[in-house]
Scaffold this motif. Structure first.
Motif, PDB file in Angstrom:
ATOM      1  N   SER A 123      -6.326  11.234  32.096  1.00 21.39           N
ATOM      2  CA  SER A 123      -5.580  12.061  33.041  1.00 21.39           C
ATOM      3  C   SER A 123      -5.255  13.367  32.343  1.00 21.39           C
ATOM      4  N   ARG A 124      -5.522  14.468  33.016  1.00 23.40           N
ATOM      5  CA  ARG A 124      -5.280  15.755  32.377  1.00 23.40           C
ATOM      6  C   ARG A 124      -4.886  16.787  33.429  1.00 23.40           C
ATOM      7  N   ASP A 125      -3.946  17.654  33.042  1.00 25.08           N
ATOM      8  CA  ASP A 125      -3.468  18.713  33.917  1.00 25.08           C
ATOM      9  C   ASP A 125      -4.081  20.043  33.494  1.00 25.08           C
ATOM     10  N   TYR A 126      -4.437  20.856  34.491  1.00 26.61           N
ATOM     11  CA  TYR A 126      -5.088  22.134  34.213  1.00 26.61           C
ATOM     12  C   TYR A 126      -4.408  23.256  34.978  1.00 26.61           C
ATOM     13  N   ILE A 127      -4.678  24.473  34.542  1.00 30.79           N
ATOM     14  CA  ILE A 127      -4.309  25.685  35.285  1.00 30.79           C
ATOM     15  C   ILE A 127      -5.610  26.389  35.671  1.00 30.79           C
ATOM     16  N   TYR A 128      -5.796  26.609  36.971  1.00 30.66           N
ATOM     17  CA  TYR A 128      -7.040  27.212  37.441  1.00 30.66           C
ATOM     18  C   TYR A 128      -7.211  28.618  36.867  1.00 30.66           C
ATOM     19  N   GLY A 129      -8.369  28.840  36.275  1.00 28.52           N
ATOM     20  CA  GLY A 129      -8.664  30.115  35.662  1.00 28.52           C
ATOM     21  C   GLY A 129      -8.422  30.134  34.169  1.00 28.52           C
ATOM     22  N   SER A 130      -7.792  29.051  33.630  1.00 28.69           N
ATOM     23  CA  SER A 130      -7.512  28.980  32.191  1.00 28.69           C
ATOM     24  C   SER A 130      -8.214  27.804  31.526  1.00 28.69           C
ATOM     25  N   GLU A 131      -9.152  27.145  32.228  1.00 33.46           N
ATOM     26  CA  GLU A 131      -9.875  26.031  31.637  1.00 33.46           C
ATOM     27  C   GLU A 131     -10.842  26.559  30.568  1.00 33.46           C
ATOM     28  N   THR A 132     -11.018  25.789  29.491  1.00 31.05           N
ATOM     29  CA  THR A 132     -11.949  26.168  28.428  1.00 31.05           C
ATOM     30  C   THR A 132     -12.739  24.948  27.992  1.00 31.05           C
ATOM     31  N   PRO A 159       1.249  17.510  41.801  1.00 29.49           N
ATOM     32  CA  PRO A 159       1.521  16.263  42.524  1.00 29.49           C
ATOM     33  C   PRO A 159       1.936  15.153  41.555  1.00 29.49           C
ATOM     34  N   SER A 160       2.868  14.344  41.995  1.00 33.49           N
ATOM     35  CA  SER A 160       3.310  13.194  41.200  1.00 33.49           C
ATOM     36  C   SER A 160       2.548  11.955  41.654  1.00 33.49           C
ATOM     37  N   VAL A 161       1.740  11.391  40.754  1.00 33.73           N
ATOM     38  CA  VAL A 161       0.902  10.230  41.093  1.00 33.73           C
ATOM     39  C   VAL A 161       1.634   8.954  40.699  1.00 33.73           C
ATOM     40  N   GLN A 162       1.803   8.052  41.645  1.00 32.92           N
ATOM     41  CA  GLN A 162       2.439   6.759  41.391  1.00 32.92           C
ATOM     42  C   GLN A 162       1.378   5.680  41.219  1.00 32.92           C
ATOM     43  N   ASN A 163       1.687   4.685  40.370  1.00 27.85           N
ATOM     44  CA  ASN A 163       0.772   3.560  40.112  1.00 27.85           C
ATOM     45  C   ASN A 163      -0.618   4.061  39.730  1.00 27.85           C
ATOM     46  N   GLU A 164      -0.655   5.082  38.865  1.00 31.10           N
ATOM     47  CA  GLU A 164      -1.914   5.745  38.563  1.00 31.10           C
ATOM     48  C   GLU A 164      -2.840   4.913  37.680  1.00 31.10           C
ATOM     49  N   LYS A 165      -2.347   3.833  37.047  1.00 33.74           N
ATOM     50  CA  LYS A 165      -3.181   3.032  36.157  1.00 33.74           C
ATOM     51  C   LYS A 165      -4.349   2.375  36.878  1.00 33.74           C
ATOM     52  N   SER A 166      -4.172   2.068  38.170  1.00 38.81           N
ATOM     53  CA  SER A 166      -5.221   1.408  38.949  1.00 38.81           C
ATOM     54  C   SER A 166      -5.585   2.258  40.153  1.00 38.81           C
ATOM     55  N   LEU A 167      -6.895   2.505  40.353  1.00 40.39           N
ATOM     56  CA  LEU A 167      -7.343   3.337  41.461  1.00 40.39           C
ATOM     57  C   LEU A 167      -6.983   2.721  42.806  1.00 40.39           C
ATOM     58  N   SER A 168      -6.955   1.422  42.898  1.00 37.88           N
ATOM     59  CA  SER A 168      -6.689   0.759  44.177  1.00 37.88           C
ATOM     60  C   SER A 168      -5.248   0.931  44.641  1.00 37.88           C
ATOM     61  N   THR A 169      -4.343   1.203  43.703  1.00 34.30           N
ATOM     62  CA  THR A 169      -2.930   1.330  44.063  1.00 34.30           C
ATOM     63  C   THR A 169      -2.384   2.742  43.860  1.00 34.30           C
ATOM     64  N   ALA A 170      -3.162   3.637  43.249  1.00 36.78           N
ATOM     65  CA  ALA A 170      -2.667   4.970  42.927  1.00 36.78           C
ATOM     66  C   ALA A 170      -2.458   5.795  44.198  1.00 36.78           C
ATOM     67  N   LEU A 237      -0.788  10.019  50.032  1.00 36.32           N
ATOM     68  CA  LEU A 237      -2.235  10.107  49.917  1.00 36.32           C
ATOM     69  C   LEU A 237      -2.748   8.988  49.022  1.00 36.32           C
ATOM     70  N   LYS A 238      -3.734   8.211  49.504  1.00 40.01           N
ATOM     71  CA  LYS A 238      -4.380   7.188  48.684  1.00 40.01           C
ATOM     72  C   LYS A 238      -5.494   7.846  47.876  1.00 40.01           C
ATOM     73  N   LEU A 239      -5.423   7.729  46.559  1.00 41.47           N
ATOM     74  CA  LEU A 239      -6.422   8.356  45.720  1.00 41.47           C
ATOM     75  C   LEU A 239      -7.798   7.738  45.888  1.00 41.47           C
ATOM     76  N   SER A 240      -7.872   6.485  46.239  1.00 38.71           N
ATOM     77  CA  SER A 240      -9.160   5.785  46.299  1.00 38.71           C
ATOM     78  C   SER A 240     -10.082   6.353  47.369  1.00 38.71           C
ATOM     79  N   ASP A 241      -9.539   6.779  48.518  1.00 34.98           N
ATOM     80  CA  ASP A 241     -10.395   7.279  49.597  1.00 34.98           C
ATOM     81  C   ASP A 241      -9.889   8.569  50.229  1.00 34.98           C
ATOM     82  N   GLY A 242      -8.769   9.114  49.776  1.00 33.03           N
ATOM     83  CA  GLY A 242      -8.249  10.366  50.304  1.00 33.03           C
ATOM     84  C   GLY A 242      -7.566  10.249  51.647  1.00 33.03           C
ATOM     85  N   SER A 243      -7.309   9.019  52.110  1.00 30.59           N
ATOM     86  CA  SER A 243      -6.662   8.837  53.411  1.00 30.59           C
ATOM     87  C   SER A 243      -5.173   9.130  53.312  1.00 30.59           C
ATOM     88  N   LEU A 244      -4.598   9.524  54.446  1.00 30.43           N
ATOM     89  CA  LEU A 244      -3.188   9.883  54.505  1.00 30.43           C
ATOM     90  C   LEU A 244      -2.397   8.835  55.261  1.00 30.43           C
TER      91      LEU A 244
END
Length: 494
Positions: A123-132, A159-170, A237-244
């Motif tokens: 997991s990594r956070d970025y700033i658009y335009g400052s990636e290297t 965004p704050s991601v909850q239960n991020e350890k597993s894709l099915s619950t994130a 938002l479910k990370l696994s399929d992008g559904s709301l």
């Protein structure tokens, strides 16, 4: 290693790389991953109209919203379907390609990487335009990874991601702001990999424009409490399929921000407004007050707006007064065939015949080129002004109402001149964009013709005596604002 890490962290924003228990790096099959955001994308479809099932060949209809017996608003909700902006009031031919928009620099976003088993690998956070390249993530080549990017479209929030350890619950839970999402499952190649990501807007975005109809004079001088409703709070938002997953509707509204009006504007466009709502056909835009042409209207509602999540719209609101047509039998629609006439300017015993080009103004009157033709008549009175449409024009005109010329001090000697090489007067009118007749790829005005629906020139005299003039650059074309040159002004007419 410690010194290297501190230097990079001081320059770029990112979190530590996390590995799942079953993820081990194979140095013989090592892949370096760098993210490459290619912009922001909205949904698009062949046809998307507000409150209508009109066929693709027809323009998007305008819906009339009556404010009172003297005032109404024509609304058009236009889905933005192409990267090149179209003129606001024109219907759009739709296509099936999505709409892409440049992402603003310094927007923060989060990248999450999941392995075959759906466990979080990094997991990594970025700033658009400052990636290297130094911020690349080290992964394996033989694993099928799922890459997910989420963003609040903000330069300060992530965004704050909850239960991020597993894709099915994130999940990204309790969202009350903007939300962008992208996902892809793929394997990487050995060495450097650049992952191209196009973020998808998950909510609706509406850009609202207020514009005054051409038959109105004056300006928009005040707008208060403009809000969209209904809206939803706490979307997940479910990370696994992008559904709301939408929360319940409440009484909250979303404010619309318009720029400062100054002394008044005839057209004003708001900052794009993000709406959090599932598909609906009952959204509305309300104004507390709206002051137009010196009159204030209160509690105005533009209702029954059809919106879909992920789509981008232009909401065009044309303000009109409800006037009654006062039709007379006179007007500007004169048409004269050019002719020639030989006149004896000598005597009967010493004739001097001279042939002139001009028109037969009536059965007994020949007018030479360069002479003024005029006509006087009494029109039916009106308390809200006049609109004169000119279908054809030789090169110049003026109009006197109640002994007051629109321009100058004498209707017979002062012209509103459209020709750039006229003999007696100089061209003194141009389009608001600075272009002129007989230049800037615009033809001479006498080579153009209008129709009853689309006149060549329109003169508007408002209820307060203000004068506006519009002209077309093509035969039967759109009317565009004209202005006098050199900061000259039209007279106020009683």
């Amino acid at each position: 290693m410690y010194i290297c890490f501190i230097l990079i962290a001081g320059t770029f924003l990112f979190s530590s790389c996390e590995k799942s228990q079953n993820e081990t790096l194979d140095t013989q099959n090592e892949a370096l991953l760098s993210i490459n955001l290619e912009g922001l994308e909205y949904e698009a479809e062949t046809e998307l109209y507000a409150n209508t099932s009109t066929s693709p060949e027809k323009e998007i209809p305008a819906h009339i919203q009556y404010v009172d017996k003297d005032f109404h608003i024509e609304s058009q909700l236009i889905p933005v379907q192409e990267n090149n902006a179209k003129e606001l009031t024109k219907g759009l031919k739709q296509n099936a390609s999505a709409v892409r928009k440049e992402l603003v620099k310094n927007v923060k976003y989060k990248l999450l990487v999941y392995g075959d088993e759906g466990n979080l690998v990094a997991s990594r956070d970025y700033i658009y335009g400052s990636e290297t390249l130094e911020s690349a993530i080290v992964l394996n080549t033989y694993t099928n990874y799922t890459f997910i990017v989420v963003s609040s479209r903000s330069t300060s929030l992530l965004p704050s991601v909850q239960n991020e350890k597993s894709l099915s619950t994130a999940t990204v839970a309790d969202v009350n702001s903007d939300l962008l999402y992208w996902s892809k499952t793929t394997k990487l190649s050995k060495g450097q990999n650049f992952l191209a990501a196009i973020l998808k807007q998950k909510f609706s975005e509406i850009t609202t424009t207020l514009q005054m109809d051409q038959t109105m004079t004056g300006a928009i001088t005040a707008i208060s409490n403009a809000v969209f409703n209904p809206v939803v709070e706490k979307v997940s938002l479910k990370l696994s399929d992008g559904s709301l997953i939408y929360g319940t509707l409440n009484t909250a509204v979303k404010g619309v921000t318009f720029p400062a009006l100054g002394t008044g504007q005839r057209t004003i466009t708001a900052t794009p407004t993000t709406l959090i709502h599932d598909k609906t056909s009952t959204a509305s835009l309300k104004f507390g007050t709206l002051t137009v042409d010196g009159e204030t209207k209160s509690n105005i509602t533009v209702s029954n707006l059809s919106i879909k999540p992920g789509y981008r719209y232009n909401l065009i609101l044309t303000l009109k007064t409800c006037t009654e047509a006062v039709n007379g039998t006179n007007g500007f629609n004169w048409e004269f065939e050019e002719t020639k006439k030989t006149i004896n300017e000598g005597t009967w015993w010493n004739p001097k015949n001279v042939t002139y080009t001009g028109i037969n103004f009536d059965a007994n009157t020949f007018k030479k080129n360069g002479e003024v033709i005029s006509f006087q008549y009494t029109e039916v009175g009106a308390d809200y002004g006049f609109v004169y449409d000119i279908l054809e024009l030789d090169n110049a005109f003026n109009l006197e109402v109640n002994d007051q010329p629109l321009f100058g001090t004498n209707v017979s000697t002062n012209d509103i001149q459209f020709q750039n090489n006229a003999t007696l007067t100089t061209q003194n009118i141009e389009f608001a964009d600075g272009s002129q007749y007989q230049s800037n790829q615009v033809a001479a005005i006498w080579n153009l013709k209008g129709t009853a629906a689309k006149p060549l020139v329109r003169v508007v005299i408002g209820r307060n005596g203000d004068v506006l003039i519009y002209g077309s650059k093509t035969s039967g074309g759109e009317l565009l604002p004209l202005r006098l040159k050199n900061n000259a002004k039209f007279n106020k007419v009683t």
